[in-house]
Each structure stands twice: as C-alpha cells, then as structure tokens.
Motif scaffolding. Structure first.
Motif, PDB file in Angstrom:
ATOM      1  N   PHE A   3      -3.305   3.688  -2.217  1.00 49.45           N
ATOM      2  CA  PHE A   3      -3.567   2.771  -3.323  1.00 49.45           C
ATOM      3  C   PHE A   3      -2.891   1.435  -3.062  1.00 49.45           C
ATOM      4  CE2 PHE A   3      -3.887   7.006  -5.200  1.00 49.45           C
ATOM      5  CZ  PHE A   3      -5.158   6.925  -5.777  1.00 49.45           C
ATOM      6  N   ASP A   4      -3.519   0.377  -3.569  1.00 41.83           N
ATOM      7  CA  ASP A   4      -3.020  -0.983  -3.418  1.00 41.83           C
ATOM      8  C   ASP A   4      -2.309  -1.375  -4.703  1.00 41.83           C
ATOM      9  OD1 ASP A   4      -3.133  -3.514  -1.766  1.00 41.83           O
ATOM     10  OD2 ASP A   4      -4.030  -4.235  -3.638  1.00 41.83           O
ATOM     11  N   ALA A   5      -1.045  -1.785  -4.609  1.00 37.15           N
ATOM     12  CA  ALA A   5      -0.249  -2.125  -5.786  1.00 37.15           C
ATOM     13  C   ALA A   5       0.410  -3.480  -5.600  1.00 37.15           C
ATOM     14  CB  ALA A   5       0.823  -1.059  -6.033  1.00 37.15           C
ATOM     15  N   PRO A   6       0.658  -4.201  -6.714  1.00 35.82           N
ATOM     16  CA  PRO A   6       1.388  -5.469  -6.597  1.00 35.82           C
ATOM     17  C   PRO A   6       2.739  -5.273  -5.941  1.00 35.82           C
ATOM     18  CG  PRO A   6       0.400  -5.239  -8.789  1.00 35.82           C
ATOM     19  CD  PRO A   6       0.231  -3.922  -8.083  1.00 35.82           C
ATOM     20  N   ALA A   7       3.208  -6.297  -5.251  1.00 39.57           N
ATOM     21  CA  ALA A   7       4.448  -6.182  -4.479  1.00 39.57           C
ATOM     22  C   ALA A   7       5.653  -5.873  -5.357  1.00 39.57           C
ATOM     23  CB  ALA A   7       4.691  -7.467  -3.691  1.00 39.57           C
ATOM     24  N   ASP A   8       5.619  -6.323  -6.624  1.00 37.29           N
ATOM     25  CA  ASP A   8       6.774  -6.110  -7.496  1.00 37.29           C
ATOM     26  C   ASP A   8       6.636  -4.847  -8.358  1.00 37.29           C
ATOM     27  OD1 ASP A   8       4.677  -7.022  -9.005  1.00 37.29           O
ATOM     28  OD2 ASP A   8       5.868  -8.451 -10.181  1.00 37.29           O
ATOM     29  N   ALA A  15       0.844  -1.196   0.000  1.00 36.41           N
ATOM     30  CA  ALA A  15       0.000   0.000   0.000  1.00 36.41           C
ATOM     31  C   ALA A  15       0.876   1.240   0.000  1.00 36.41           C
ATOM     32  CB  ALA A  15      -0.924  -0.005   1.213  1.00 36.41           C
ATOM     33  N   TYR A  16       0.424   2.269  -0.733  1.00 35.95           N
ATOM     34  CA  TYR A  16       1.166   3.523  -0.816  1.00 35.95           C
ATOM     35  C   TYR A  16       0.187   4.689  -0.687  1.00 35.95           C
ATOM     36  CZ  TYR A  16       4.835   0.558  -2.807  1.00 35.95           C
ATOM     37  OH  TYR A  16       5.767  -0.435  -3.008  1.00 35.95           O
TER      38      TYR A  16
END
Length: 272
Positions: free
Chosen positions: A244-249, A183-184
C-alpha cells in the motif's frame, strides 16, 4: 300501343316480424376468457392473469345467462360453461397466489438462514487479547481493535490474521505508488478451520493511512499485487502479500479484510 308492366316480386323479410338477432357475444366472450383463465391458473406465477380473466369471464357469463333467460340469446349452455370456467379460474388464481407466496416466503427464509449461518453468525473474535468489538462495529476503545498479529475468528471456522507492516521499495514500473510517499507491505493469512472448502477469490483487502484516513492505494508491480485466488481445503491456510502507498508522515495504517460476500469485514490498526 299497349304498355307492358313488369310484375313486382313479393318482398320477403330477412327475419320474422317482431324478432331481433340473437345476442350471443357475451356467452362466447365468457367461454373464451374462461378457457384462457383456467389454463393460466395451471401455470406457475400466472395466478394474477387467471384471476383477472376469471373474474371477467364470470361477469360476462352471468350477464349472458340473463340475456338467454330473456330470450335475447340462444347460447345458454355456452354462457353457463363460460361462467363456470371463470369461477374455476378464480379458484385456481387464489390457490396459485397462496402457493407462490408460500414458496417465496420459504425461499426468503432459506436465504436468511444461509446468511445467518455464515455472515450474521460469523462475528470476528480476536485472539491474543484483542477484542472483536471494534472490528465488527462494537464498543469503542483502544483495546477494542485488532492489532498486527491478531486474528479474526469466524463462527464457521474461518480465521483471518494480518501481520505487522514492513517497508517496501516499489520498482520504477509500479502502479499505485506516488513519488514522495512510502510503500508498505502487509501479509494476510487466511486459515480454514471449518468443515467446508473456502473460496478465496472474492477476498477484498483495502487500507487507509494516517489520522485522516486517506485512501492508501494498493501497489501493483512484479512482486506484489496478485492477492488471493483458488480454494482452501479444511485444515489448510493461504497467504497473500499486499503493498500500500501511504503519505510519508503517516503513523498508522488501517487494513480492512473482507473474506467474501457471506462474511463481515474486519479491521486492523497497524503502526507504521
């Protein structure tokens, strides 16, 4: 035994021999339609009905006058008046059509002018060395995009700034966060440098993550997710934080901010 004969009553014809009933229907119809058509012509946006009824009334009136001249009708005055009203209705329909189309054209012109003054003319112009072409769909290139800290300045004085993303830990009751993703948070600042107050309730902020541009879900919990609200007076600014939720990579986050319906949206390419 005498027979009594009943004297026969002489038969009186209902009408004089050689005559037929007056055919006044065309004149009456012309008068009725002429009246309705004339009234319709005085009502805005009913010019089309006035034209139709006026044309029919004129035709029926002229046909009725022909009958009157041949002695088949007795309402020459009514027929003539119906034809005149039909002609008046036609004239009113033409005038109404011209006025209506002129009003619509002026309204469209005013709308286009209003849009041009706000949306079309509000082309983002980045500050801090970044050009606005990439954000507004202009030329492509690494330097033609908005980066963290850059501002998109609009011609009406509105200025939008997106700051660098920061790692965020969503609580266990957060909505929009997927386990295994990161999350960012992103801080968005809108400054009103114009002369009119700005309504921030229609601001939209969306994000895509990674090279594939997958949708980055917005996270809602007790700390983030409220977004913008209220109005911003001239010379004032407003700040909202989005998560925002983003993929770990994911290595990057594309954030798009739309200040409202009358402004073009701008995009920032942020490094994670």
């Amino acid at each position: 035994m005498s027979q009594h004969t009943q004297p026969q009553q002489p038969y009186a014809p209902a009408q004089p021999p050689g005559s037929s009933p007056a055919r006044n229907g065309l004149g009456i119809s012309a008068l009725v339609l002429g009246i309705i058509g004339t009234v319709s012509g005085l009502i805005p946006f009913f010019f089309w009905l006035a034209g139709i009824l006026g044309l029919i009334a004129l035709i029926l009136g002229l046909a009725g006058r022909g009958r009157a001249k041949r002695g088949e009708a007795t309402n020459k005055g009514v027929t003539t008046f119906g034809a005149v009203l039909g002609l008046v209705a036609l004239i009113l329909s033409v005038v109404g059509a011209v006025l209506t189309f002129k009003a619509v054209d002026e309204a469209v012109t005013d709308i286009n002018k209003a849009v041009a003054d706000s949306s079309a003319s509000a082309k983002p112009a980045a500050e801090g060395g970044a050009a606005a072409g990439g954000a507004a769909g202009g030329t492509e290139g690494k330097d033609d995009v908005l980066r963290e800290g850059d501002s998109a300045a609009y011609d009406d004085g509105l200025e939008v700034t997106v700051n660098a993303p920061a790692s965020y830990t969503a609580d266990e009751f957060a909505i929009g966060h997927t386990k295994g993703n990161k999350a960012y948070t992103v801080s968005v600042v809108i400054e009103n440098k114009g002369k009119e107050k700005y309504d921030a309730t229609l601001v939209t902020v969306d994000a895509r993550a990674g090279e594939d541009g997958v949708n980055a879900e917005q996270i809602f919990d007790g700390k983030v997710g409220e977004g913008f609200s209220g109005t911003v007076l001239p010379g004032k600014k407003i700040t909202a934080t989005y998560a925002f939720d983003a993929p770990a990579d994911a290595k990057g986050l594309t954030v798009e901010v739309g200040p409202g319906l009358d402004w073009d949206a701008s995009q920032w390419e942020l490094k994670l």
